[in-house]
Enzyme design. Structure first.
Site: not given
Ligand code: NAI
Ligand code: MG
Length: 477
Positions: A174, A227-228, A232, A249, A283
């Site tokens: 996804k 992701g966040s 996570g 991660e 990240c």
């Molecule tokens: P997020 O962690 O919510 O999104 C990442 C992925 O998770 C996306 O594909 C999203 O559709 C999916 N997702 C969101 N909620 C979900 C759920 N309940 N169940 C399953 N999948 C879900 O991150 P977001 O809101 O885009 O960004 C917010 C903050 O997260 C950023 O400002 C950053 O600090 C951090 N982040 C860190 C990343 C990393 O590589 N460590 C990558 C992206 C965001």
């Protein structure tokens, strides 16, 4: 406007709901394309396709070198779409065009690399007694769901998918709702490589809807997430409800320690890529520098010069050194962090606010005199904001670097390699960079300590997290 589609069971599907997700160019805020938004129906279809392909044993029973050849073919087809797909990636994510194209080539390299490991997943024989022949077999979990973020829309797909495929799992990816278009070019490569239907499905829907539903789906046996931390943790709870494994991660607050003997130009080159590259949305971003007081003023001057020299512009414009952040929401968040740092007593020696132009550009921001308890020193900002903290003796430097809930990356800048290795042994992080930020490759294990997550992606070690061990005992009586 072109409508991009979900790739499910070898077919291109619109959403039965007809809902679409619009994708914009963060450099202009203009819509560049739209994609069918996967809802529960499409998730169900993708999971059913993955499950059917797994149950057919088409990948599991495929002669192992044929699986490897199929993976090399995916790699070749991916390289063919790198230019075109990289361009879309550059438009949807904002990063430099060269880096965007490289993501496709990195995915191809991942597939070549894990293709070479397919026939090296060896079990063991275990001595039990002379009347028992005991051995282990490494078997896939079945249906693996991968949730990827928007900062590396394609290379994050490749690193987990190649491993998942090499070990015989059927996968549903996804993609992130902010950057789903580039992965459709990769899906085209999968299709061109004639991968049997259902082994790889690529869908896009909203995280809290399609993402959460996919992870919780009863037929999903294994989850990979980047992701966040907050998301996570939700995913880990959902996996715990089903008692299935997850690889997570979750970002970081990585610090580089600058010793007095450091080559400061190496620190500057690391800052260029480590905190200002991809506008700091990495990240393992070098978000903190812990600098010895004897070299701090000189380094801060150099960082200011670097910041001034970065040309602000879209990734598709030659020479752009500072590209946009992903969205208005992210820009507000990053600007808010910079403001909070200044309010709490840090000095913005460069930047500190958004750039007044279309799109979502944040100034290259260097915050001096940051203290370890300030919010900017503790939380993941995910933007081009570098915090400078000062130290006096090396134990204090290590204490400051480790004084975080995260543990993804860390760095050391020194000419003394003995000191570098001593420091690396003290740092609580999954990867330590010495004198250059980002030294890893497809072959080096990548992942976090502490709240940055667990398990590893990339390298040989990653394979372990995609297989389960079956022990077989044969009585010879
Ligand atoms: P997020 O962690 O919510 O999104 C990442 C992925 O998770 C996306 O594909 C999203 O559709 C999916 N997702 C969101 N909620 C979900 C759920 N309940 N169940 C399953 N999948 C879900 O991150 P977001 O809101 O885009 O960004 C917010 C903050 O997260 C950023 O400002 C950053 O600090 C951090 N982040 C860190 C990343 C990393 O590589 N460590 C990558 C992206 C965001
Ligand atoms: Mg966008």
């Amino acid at each position: 406007m072109k409508l991009y589609k979900n790739y499910i069971d070898g077919k291109w599907l619109e959403s039965e709901s007809k809902e679409v997700i619009q994708v914009d160019d963060p450099a202009t805020a203009k819509i560049i394309g739209e994609i069918a938004c996967a809802k529960k129906i499409e998730v169900d279809l993708a999971v059913a396709a993955a499950k059917a392909s797994f149950n057919s044993r088409i990948l599991v029973d495929m002669p192992i070198l044929q699986r490897a050849k199929l993976m090399h073919r995916i790699a070749d087809e991916t390289r063919k779409v790198a230019e075109e797909g990289g361009k879309i990636l550059c438009y949807e994510n904002g990063k430099a065009l060269g880096s965007a194209i490289k993501e496709f080539n990195d995915v191809a390299d991942m597939f070549d690399y894990y293709a070479g490991l397919t026939d090296k997943l060896e079990g063991k024989t275990i001595p039990v007694s002379s009347s028992v022949f005991d051995y282990t077999v490494l078997e896939p979990f079945g249906v693996s769901a991968h949730i990827v973020p928007w900062n590396f829309p394609l290379s994050m797909v490749g690193r987990s998918l190649a491993c998942s495929f090499a070990t015989g799992n059927s996968t549903i990816v996804k993609t992130a709702e902010l950057t789903p278009l580039s992965a459709t070019f990769f899906a085209k490569a999968i299709d061109n490589a004639e991968v049997p239907n259902g082994l790889i499905n690529i869908i896009c829907g909203y995280g809290n809807e399609a993402g959460a539903y996919l992870v919780a789906h009863p037929d999903v046996n294994h989850v990979v997430f980047t992701g966040s931390v907050d998301t996570g943790k939700k995913i880990l709870h959902s996996c715990a409800d089903k008692a299935i494994p997850a690889i997570v991660e979750l970002g970081g607050k990585s610090a580089g320690i600058v010793y007095p003997d450091a080559d400061l130009d190496q620190v500057i080159e690391s800052a260029r890529h480590g905190i200002f590259g991809v506008a700091g949305q990495i990240c393992t971003a070098m978000s903190r520098l812990v600098v010895h007081k004897s070299v701090k003023d000189e380094l801060v001057d150099k960082l200011v010069n670097l910041s001034k020299s970065l040309k602000v512009g879209p990734g598709y414009e030659e020479g752009s050194g500072l590209t946009p952040v992903i969205s208005e929401k992210q820009l507000e968040k990053v600007e808010g962090y910079a403001r909070s740092g200044i309010q709490q007593g840090a000095e913005a020696v460069h930047g500190g606010k958004r750039v007044e132009r279309d799109g979502y550009f944040m100034e290259a921001t260097v915050l001096n005199n940051v203290k370890p308890d300030m919010t900017v020193a503790r939380e993941e900002i995910f933007g081009p904001v570098l915090s400078i903290l000062e130290y006096d003796d090396q134990d204090e430097a290590i204490h400051i670097a480790n004084d975080t809930d995260f543990g993804l990356g860390a760095g050391v800048f020194t000419k003394d390699l003995k000191k570098a290795s001593w420091t690396a042994s003290k740092l609580e992080a999954g990867q330590v960079y010495v004198n250059k930020w980002f030294t890893g490759s497809h072959a080096t294990p990548f992942g976090g300590y502490k709240q940055s997550g667990y398990s590893r992606e990339k390298g040989i070690d990653a394979l372990k997290a995609y297989v389960q061990i079956k022990n077989v005992g044969i009585s010879l009586d």
